[in-house]
Scaffold this active site. Structure first.
Site, PDB file in Angstrom:
ATOM      1  N   ASP A   1      11.638   5.827   0.285  1.00  0.00           N
ATOM      2  CA  ASP A   1      12.765   5.241   1.017  1.00  0.00           C
ATOM      3  C   ASP A   1      14.051   6.016   0.743  1.00  0.00           C
ATOM      4  O   ASP A   1      14.865   6.221   1.644  1.00  0.00           O
ATOM      5  CB  ASP A   1      12.952   3.759   0.652  1.00  0.00           C
ATOM      6  CG  ASP A   1      12.136   2.846   1.562  1.00  0.00           C
ATOM      7  OD1 ASP A   1      11.144   3.338   2.145  1.00  0.00           O
ATOM      8  OD2 ASP A   1      12.480   1.658   1.693  1.00  0.00           O
TER       9      ASP A   1
ATOM     10  N   TYR B   1      -0.047  -2.216  -7.000  1.00  0.00           N
ATOM     11  CA  TYR B   1      -0.286  -2.905  -5.735  1.00  0.00           C
ATOM     12  C   TYR B   1      -1.704  -3.439  -5.578  1.00  0.00           C
ATOM     13  O   TYR B   1      -2.111  -3.817  -4.488  1.00  0.00           O
ATOM     14  CB  TYR B   1       0.078  -1.982  -4.555  1.00  0.00           C
ATOM     15  CG  TYR B   1       1.570  -1.716  -4.470  1.00  0.00           C
ATOM     16  CD1 TYR B   1       2.413  -2.012  -5.530  1.00  0.00           C
ATOM     17  CD2 TYR B   1       2.141  -1.173  -3.340  1.00  0.00           C
ATOM     18  CE1 TYR B   1       3.782  -1.772  -5.473  1.00  0.00           C
ATOM     19  CE2 TYR B   1       3.511  -0.924  -3.261  1.00  0.00           C
ATOM     20  CZ  TYR B   1       4.323  -1.228  -4.341  1.00  0.00           C
ATOM     21  OH  TYR B   1       5.672  -0.992  -4.271  1.00  0.00           O
TER      22      TYR B   1
ATOM     23  N   ASP C   1      12.995   8.027 -12.684  1.00  0.00           N
ATOM     24  CA  ASP C   1      14.436   7.731 -12.651  1.00  0.00           C
ATOM     25  C   ASP C   1      15.238   9.014 -12.433  1.00  0.00           C
ATOM     26  O   ASP C   1      16.181   9.044 -11.632  1.00  0.00           O
ATOM     27  CB  ASP C   1      14.896   6.963 -13.904  1.00  0.00           C
ATOM     28  CG  ASP C   1      14.303   7.486 -15.197  1.00  0.00           C
ATOM     29  OD1 ASP C   1      13.431   8.383 -15.153  1.00  0.00           O
ATOM     30  OD2 ASP C   1      14.708   7.010 -16.274  1.00  0.00           O
TER      31      ASP C   1
ATOM     32  N   LYS D   1       6.424   8.059 -15.042  1.00  0.00           N
ATOM     33  CA  LYS D   1       7.271   7.553 -16.126  1.00  0.00           C
ATOM     34  C   LYS D   1       6.385   7.583 -17.373  1.00  0.00           C
ATOM     35  O   LYS D   1       6.115   6.551 -17.992  1.00  0.00           O
ATOM     36  CB  LYS D   1       7.732   6.122 -15.764  1.00  0.00           C
ATOM     37  CG  LYS D   1       8.763   5.542 -16.676  1.00  0.00           C
ATOM     38  CD  LYS D   1      10.156   6.118 -16.489  1.00  0.00           C
ATOM     39  CE  LYS D   1      11.073   5.630 -17.600  1.00  0.00           C
ATOM     40  NZ  LYS D   1      12.416   6.228 -17.544  1.00  0.00           N
TER      41      LYS D   1
ATOM     42  N   ASP E   1       6.567   4.198  -3.216  1.00  0.00           N
ATOM     43  CA  ASP E   1       7.193   3.269  -2.284  1.00  0.00           C
ATOM     44  C   ASP E   1       8.714   3.423  -2.357  1.00  0.00           C
ATOM     45  O   ASP E   1       9.412   3.475  -1.333  1.00  0.00           O
ATOM     46  CB  ASP E   1       6.762   1.842  -2.654  1.00  0.00           C
ATOM     47  CG  ASP E   1       7.157   0.824  -1.607  1.00  0.00           C
ATOM     48  OD1 ASP E   1       7.719   1.212  -0.567  1.00  0.00           O
ATOM     49  OD2 ASP E   1       6.900  -0.369  -1.832  1.00  0.00           O
TER      50      ASP E   1
HETATM   51 MG    MG Z   1       8.858   0.900   1.286  1.00  0.00          MG
END
Ligand code: MG
Ligand code: NAI
Length: 381
Positions: free
Chosen positions: A252, A141, A224, A191, A248
């Site tokens: 969620d 980001y 994952d 990862k 991020d």
């Molecule tokens: Mg989000």
């Protein structure tokens, strides 16, 4: 001898859509917490968002940033409006604030409260109580990269992920501190088998920082695999630390598991004392339901609870969390007209429970654990 009055200065940034509705409910709850726990707040309204932008052209003026710096915390509603091109307000205000205030950590509890419906069959509250610590400033980001041959069949896009020892070490250290006052287990989610270079830095941080916290057990999970374990075996996790992009996404997933947008809370924490931390429900401005009283204020109230923990008001934080959890537990639905009560009415119910202390205590309240961690950071221990 009476104790000196505790006062906290709060910048209130309600924003757009349902932002002002859920923020008003949270402020009613804050009033109740002040009455019961004997502290005061000085509140400054900061009118950022779509209306301000459309009437002035300003997103986040420097003077506002300076004003926000002078406060102990920012209570944020939501930003975004169908009247403004998507991304302008979100990037220009929320992301800009996170960066300028050096909000190094995004803290996201994933806790299933008693009585809250989850889409995961058979999942019980005892099995779902974790906290995700997301590095909030870098990784993918940082917006570094380049495009060549744009618009042709030879277009090449390079999007870099930047990981510095400075940011990774502080995120991992914060996660260890939090794990120390919880169930003493910290999992790195990454990862490392594919993102080898970044993986080495994160793994090194887990080892070197971990040496300072010998009683915290450490664990590792690929991102994952995390997406399978989080919904099905959430009991495997206590504190999880992860990078910006993975964080991020998995947060969620966590929000869905814990009952959805209406109940999920977050904090963007400055842990160095160089800027102001910000607390916000994870939902957006929900223009589809704005103005109807259909927004669930629980996410905003749980964010308020986190803010109180951050300010060192651990008891008030725990009481607000308990009251919000008790009120949502009784709702026939978590959103919309089916909730059976308006946003304002729910805010009043939560406030009343805070005032009379009638809600059953939430065991192992993250919000009060946060008060302990922040105290440790402030006195340098
Ligand atoms: Mg989000
Ligand atoms: P959203 O989170 O605003 O809404 C998604 C769906 O969930 C809608 O159907 C909405 O009615 C419902 N919902 C959200 N919060 C709720 C609550 N507290 N109670 C009951 N129902 C609730 O996401 P959406 O629609 O994608 O975005 C709307 C605007 O918000 C956009 O401009 C977006 O960019 C912005 N946004 C802002 C965020 C922030 O301020 N941090 C975060 C996410 C989106």
């Amino acid at each position: 001898m009476t104790e000196p009055q505790r006062t906290h200065s709060i910048a209130v940034l309600p924003g757009d859509g349902i932002g002002p509705e859920v923020t008003a409910a949270a402020l009613a709850v804050l009033d109740a917490a002040q009455e019961r726990f004997g502290f005061t707040t000085e509140r400054t309204d900061v009118p950022l968002g779509a209306d301000h932008y459309l009437s002035t052209g300003e997103l986040l003026p420097d003077a506002t940033v300076e004003e926000l710096r002078g406060h102990d915390a920012i209570l944020f509603g939501a930003i975004g409006s169908p009247t403004v091109t998507p991304g302008i307000l979100e990037r220009g205000i929320i992301l800009a604030l996170r960066r300028q205030m050096e909000q190094a950590i995004n803290l996201r509890p994933v806790r299933l409260y008693d009585g809250v419906p989850t889409p995961i069959a058979g999942l019980t509250p005892e099995r779902c109580d974790m906290v995700i610590v997301r590095e909030n400033t870098e990784g993918a980001y940082v917006a570094q990269g380049s495009t060549v041959h744009a618009g042709t069949s030879a277009q090449v896009a390079v999007q870099e992920s930047v990981n510095t020892w400075y940011a990774v070490e502080r995120a991992v250290d914060f996660a260890f501190r939090l794990a120390s006052v919880r169930r003493k287990k910290l999992t790195l989610c990454h990862k490392t088998n594919v993102l080898v270079e970044a993986g080495k830095l994160w793994t090194r941080a887990m080892e070197e920082v971990g040496a300072r916290y010998p009683d915290v057990e450490t664990d590792y999970v690929h991102v994952d695999a995390m997406c399978m374990h989080l919904p099905v075996n959430p009991e495997r996790f206590d504190v999880v630390v992860t990078d910006n992009l993975f964080g991020d996404i998995v947060t969620d997933l966590g929000a869905v598991v814990q009952g959805g947008l209406g109940v999920a809370a977050s904090g963007n924490l400055n842990i160095a004392g160089t800027g102001t931390s910000m607390f916000e429900p994870i939902h957006g401005s929900a223009p589809d339901i704005a103005g109807r009283g259909w927004a669930n204020p629980a996410g905003a109230c749980l964010s308020l609870s986190m803010m109180l923990g951050h300010l060192g008001e651990g008891e008030a934080a725990a009481a607000v969390e308990a009251a919000a959890a008790a009120v949502v537990a009784q709702l026939p639905a978590l959103a919309g007209a089916e909730m059976g009560a308006t946003t304002e009415e729910l805010g009043r119910r939560i406030a009343d429970l805070v005032r009379d202390g009638g809600a059953p205590a939430v065991e192992g309240s993250l919000m009060s654990q946060l008060a302990q961690v922040m105290a440790g950071l402030r006195d340098g221990s």
